[in-house]
Design a protein around this motif. Structure first.
Motif, PDB file in Angstrom:
ATOM      1  N   ILE A  30       0.850  -1.202   0.000  1.00 29.58           N
ATOM      2  CA  ILE A  30       0.000   0.000   0.000  1.00 29.58           C
ATOM      3  C   ILE A  30       0.882   1.247   0.000  1.00 29.58           C
ATOM      4  O   ILE A  30       0.649   2.188  -0.758  1.00 29.58           O
ATOM      5  N   SER A  31       1.906   1.259   0.836  1.00 29.79           N
ATOM      6  CA  SER A  31       2.810   2.418   0.918  1.00 29.79           C
ATOM      7  C   SER A  31       3.525   2.649  -0.407  1.00 29.79           C
ATOM      8  O   SER A  31       3.671   3.792  -0.860  1.00 29.79           O
ATOM      9  N   GLU A  32       3.971   1.570  -1.021  1.00 30.77           N
ATOM     10  CA  GLU A  32       4.658   1.680  -2.308  1.00 30.77           C
ATOM     11  C   GLU A  32       3.734   2.290  -3.358  1.00 30.77           C
ATOM     12  O   GLU A  32       4.126   3.190  -4.101  1.00 30.77           O
ATOM     13  N   ALA A  33       2.494   1.813  -3.404  1.00 31.71           N
ATOM     14  CA  ALA A  33       1.537   2.336  -4.382  1.00 31.71           C
ATOM     15  C   ALA A  33       1.241   3.812  -4.130  1.00 31.71           C
ATOM     16  O   ALA A  33       1.305   4.634  -5.051  1.00 31.71           O
ATOM     17  N   LEU A  34       0.927   4.154  -2.893  1.00 37.33           N
ATOM     18  CA  LEU A  34       0.579   5.539  -2.574  1.00 37.33           C
ATOM     19  C   LEU A  34       1.764   6.475  -2.794  1.00 37.33           C
ATOM     20  O   LEU A  34       1.586   7.601  -3.275  1.00 37.33           O
ATOM     21  N   ALA A  36       3.953   6.197  -4.996  1.00 41.86           N
ATOM     22  CA  ALA A  36       4.100   6.354  -6.447  1.00 41.86           C
ATOM     23  C   ALA A  36       2.913   7.097  -7.065  1.00 41.86           C
ATOM     24  O   ALA A  36       2.821   7.211  -8.288  1.00 41.86           O
ATOM     25  N   GLY A  37       1.989   7.567  -6.230  1.00 41.62           N
ATOM     26  CA  GLY A  37       0.829   8.293  -6.736  1.00 41.62           C
ATOM     27  C   GLY A  37      -0.280   7.400  -7.253  1.00 41.62           C
ATOM     28  O   GLY A  37      -1.214   7.865  -7.903  1.00 41.62           O
ATOM     29  N   VAL A  60      -7.144   9.701   3.674  1.00 45.64           N
ATOM     30  CA  VAL A  60      -7.323  10.963   2.957  1.00 45.64           C
ATOM     31  C   VAL A  60      -7.132  12.116   3.932  1.00 45.64           C
ATOM     32  O   VAL A  60      -6.482  13.107   3.625  1.00 45.64           O
ATOM     33  N   GLY A  61      -7.702  11.971   5.113  1.00 46.58           N
ATOM     34  CA  GLY A  61      -7.569  13.005   6.133  1.00 46.58           C
ATOM     35  C   GLY A  61      -6.238  12.880   6.846  1.00 46.58           C
ATOM     36  O   GLY A  61      -5.193  13.260   6.314  1.00 46.58           O
ATOM     37  N   ARG A  62      -6.282  12.316   8.036  1.00 47.60           N
ATOM     38  CA  ARG A  62      -5.063  12.052   8.788  1.00 47.60           C
ATOM     39  C   ARG A  62      -5.392  10.990   9.819  1.00 47.60           C
ATOM     40  O   ARG A  62      -6.517  10.889  10.284  1.00 47.60           O
ATOM     41  N   ARG A  67       0.017  15.583   7.424  1.00 55.15           N
ATOM     42  CA  ARG A  67       0.703  15.215   6.184  1.00 55.15           C
ATOM     43  C   ARG A  67      -0.202  15.519   5.013  1.00 55.15           C
ATOM     44  O   ARG A  67      -1.364  15.887   5.198  1.00 55.15           O
ATOM     45  N   LYS A  68       0.313  15.321   3.819  1.00 53.02           N
ATOM     46  CA  LYS A  68      -0.498  15.490   2.616  1.00 53.02           C
ATOM     47  C   LYS A  68      -1.526  14.363   2.538  1.00 53.02           C
ATOM     48  O   LYS A  68      -1.312  13.270   3.054  1.00 53.02           O
ATOM     49  N   ALA A  69      -2.613  14.632   1.841  1.00 52.86           N
ATOM     50  CA  ALA A  69      -3.648  13.615   1.634  1.00 52.86           C
ATOM     51  C   ALA A  69      -3.097  12.469   0.798  1.00 52.86           C
ATOM     52  O   ALA A  69      -2.246  12.667  -0.063  1.00 52.86           O
ATOM     53  N   LEU A  70      -3.603  11.271   1.071  1.00 55.10           N
ATOM     54  CA  LEU A  70      -3.216  10.088   0.303  1.00 55.10           C
ATOM     55  C   LEU A  70      -4.346   9.725  -0.656  1.00 55.10           C
ATOM     56  O   LEU A  70      -5.525   9.919  -0.363  1.00 55.10           O
ATOM     57  N   ASN A  71      -3.977   9.158  -1.804  1.00 53.76           N
ATOM     58  CA  ASN A  71      -4.910   8.823  -2.872  1.00 53.76           C
ATOM     59  C   ASN A  71      -5.673   7.540  -2.527  1.00 53.76           C
ATOM     60  O   ASN A  71      -5.300   6.451  -2.953  1.00 53.76           O
TER      61      ASN A  71
END
Length: 186
Positions: A30-34, A36-37, A60-62, A67-71
């Motif tokens: 999951i971390s690798e995918a996120l 990489a956008g 998406v939130g936190r 931090r920045k939002a995740l896709n």
């Protein structure tokens, strides 16, 4: 055995169950995918749909860190898509249709089902794999039909829906915390 005693037993058994140890593998993909956008698509039915929304809200939130939002997209939360597609076509393909719309090679589909036998999640996993996505299943004991379609199977050692759901909450909070940490500064 009282419900609380059984709950303690399942939680204790989960601590050493091999399926639970796979949570770190889920965090990694999951971390690798996120990072990489690529998207994380999350789906479930009933109570698991609420869990899918919860996970999506945390990412998406936190969860714990600014931090920045995740896709991250919840496939269980758009009533227009769910009802229109199910009415006109099939509830069995309601998630696979959305994977077709939002999925990308290198992304991940996280499916939640206490039985592991949700046909609409199995179909979503099949579509995900055809698109070059990874699949993570959060299930009860053995993984049901989803096991054969999962890159990472995280199964709780129980067949009791409420007990499985209790452990799922702990597991997805663990996943959210570690994904959040792994994707910081991306």
């Amino acid at each position: 055995m009282s419900y609380l005693e059984e709950s303690r037993r399942v939680i204790a058994a989960s601590e050493t169950h091999p399926g639970i140890a796979r949570a770190d593998a889920a965090v990694a993909i999951i971390s690798e995918a996120l990072s990489a956008g690529k998207p994380l698509l999350v789906c479930g039915n009933g109570g698991s749909a609420s869990d899918a929304m919860h996970i999506t809200g945390e990412l998406v939130g936190r969860f714990l860190k600014e931090r920045k939002a995740l896709n991250c997209i919840c496939l269980s939360s758009n009533p227009s898509v769910l009802t229109a597609w199910s009415n006109d076509y099939s509830f069995e393909t309601v998630f696979s249709r959305q994977v077709e719309a939002y999925g990308q090679e290198g992304g991940v589909v996280l499916g939640i089902s206490t039985s592991g036998n949700s046909a609409n999640i199995v179909k979503a996993f099949e579509t995900a794999r055809a698109l070059g996505m990874k699949t993570v299943a959060l299930t009860g004991q053995g993984g049901g039909a989803m096991a054969a379609h999962s890159d990472v199977l995280i199964d709780v050692p129980s067949r009791s829906t409420p007990l499985i759901q209790q452990v799922h909450i702990v597991l997805y909070h663990y996943i959210c915390e570690h994904v959040e940490t792994a994707t910081m500064g991306r």
